[in-house]
Structure formats: structure tokens, C-alpha cells
Design a protein around this motif. Sequence first.
Motif, short mmCIF file in Angstrom:
data_model
loop_
_atom_site.label_atom_id
_atom_site.label_comp_id
_atom_site.label_asym_id
_atom_site.label_seq_id
_atom_site.Cartn_x
_atom_site.Cartn_y
_atom_site.Cartn_z
N THR A 28 -0.27 1.30 8.66
CA THR A 28 -1.23 1.99 7.38
C THR A 28 -2.66 1.50 7.34
O THR A 28 -3.32 2.14 6.42
N GLU A 32 -6.76 3.17 4.85
CA GLU A 32 -7.67 2.84 3.66
C GLU A 32 -8.99 3.17 3.88
O GLU A 32 -9.68 3.44 2.96
N PHE A 55 3.24 8.49 -2.19
CA PHE A 55 1.92 7.62 -1.76
C PHE A 55 0.65 8.52 -2.02
O PHE A 55 0.67 9.71 -1.92
N THR A 58 -4.34 7.00 0.79
CA THR A 58 -4.81 5.79 1.53
C THR A 58 -3.48 5.02 1.93
O THR A 58 -3.45 3.89 2.20
N LYS A 60 -1.26 4.07 -0.44
CA LYS A 60 -0.44 3.15 -1.15
C LYS A 60 0.28 3.62 -2.38
O LYS A 60 0.25 5.11 -2.41
N SER A 63 0.67 4.93 -8.62
CA SER A 63 0.69 4.06 -9.52
C SER A 63 1.81 4.43 -10.83
O SER A 63 2.35 3.77 -11.38
N THR A 75 2.20 -2.55 -6.37
CA THR A 75 1.24 -2.49 -5.39
C THR A 75 1.67 -3.41 -4.01
O THR A 75 1.37 -3.25 -2.90
N THR A 78 3.41 -1.67 -0.95
CA THR A 78 2.38 -1.08 0.23
C THR A 78 1.16 -1.83 0.54
O THR A 78 0.59 -1.74 1.44
N ASP A 79 1.00 -3.10 -0.09
CA ASP A 79 0.27 -4.13 0.60
C ASP A 79 0.90 -4.74 1.76
O ASP A 79 0.87 -5.94 1.65
#
Length: 217
Positions: A28, A32, A55, A58, A60, A63, A75, A78-79
Motif C-alpha cells: 500500500t 499515500e 479504507f 490512501t 488507510k 477513522s 491507525t 494500516t500503518d
Amino acid sequence: MSTQIIECKIVDSNRKVLGSLTVWAFATGEFEFTGDFLSFMDEWSQESHRFSCLFDRTAKLRSRFAREGTSIWGTEVTDQPAIAYLEHMRIKPKYCNQGIGSWVLKQIWLPEEGVKMVNTDFLFVQPGALVEEFPPHDPFEPDPHREAKLAISDRITQSCQRNGFRRVGATSYFCLSFDPNHASRCIPITEDAKFVEDATRSKGELVGMLARGAMPW
């Protein structure tokens, strides 16, 4: 863009085939910068389109899923260098209900007991009956196999929860953390979130994709 379709046979110590496993792994990092993860996922299949609704563009996790349900996913999900999705795990009927699915997860996915297939600490799944295992039916008529599919989906969901998967928000998707200290490991099955509705693309996202010429048609 590196995408893997990982297909494995599930075998016992005598190399007898017990079933099969398919995992999608999406690297992924580039999204970004390009912001076209949703368009990319639309090009794969209807299933990948539905999954991508968890998602943003980007890649992520949205939220809202840090607030909804049990609020255990954030977070950190997907970090990661990749997003992994368990597309299917099929166990041959004569080997079902023998704990083989649990054994596969322990042997293949848990880092302290095996080798992770992809570079991530999380695995997503949407438990459900495999459509191809039922005869086709007229989409304009009631599904004669609806109750059977729901029963199978409930059984698979319970199996996933017993193996550490917990619901993402209030959707039909679940996630497994390979980290034994992750907050999801502290949520008893009885306290896991209940299904309310699945995520969908917002009007703003659809308009933005249209403006960028990024719609899949």
C-alpha cells in the motif's frame, strides 16, 4: 505496485490434502502519494470493491472504525507495508469440525509459531458461505438457499471469533491481530461488536473519483 495472490494447499503430515487457502496481499505504500487505492480495488472484483470500503483513498483504515463497535481498531491496522485479506479457506467436508482451520491459523499466521505470508501484523476476513458451493438461482427470485447460507455464515463467524478475529466497527468484516498484546485480544467473544451495517463509499469519494477520471468504468 506489488500485489500477491497467495494460494496454498492445506496438508497433513502425510501430505494428504485437507483443503485450500487463498490470501490477497496488497502493498500500500504508493497510495499515500497517488491516492487511488479505491480505484485500484474496483478493478479487481466486486469482492475487493466491497472490502475497500473500509479504507480511504490512501489505503488507510477509515477513522470511523476507531469509534464504532468496540473501538479497538485504529491507525496501527494500516500503518503496515501491506493489507492482507483472507479470501477463502476451504476445508474438505469430511475434515470439517476437526479444528483444522484453527490449526492452519496457528501454524501459518501466528508469528511465534510459523512464518507470516505477508509483511503485516493484521489479517482481514469477511466470514460467509462460498457462493460457488450452492446452485445458481434467479436473482429476481428469493434465494432458496438463503437460510443455509446464513447458518454457514454464522458458524464461520463463530469460528473466526474463537480464533481471535474481532469485528471491524459494526460491519461484517473482522480482523485478526498477530500481536498478542493488541487490544482486540482482550475482547471476549460475548462482548464483540454486533453487525449493524457495512461500509459504503461516500458521495464525496465517488464524486472525487469521477472528477479524477478514476471510476472503474
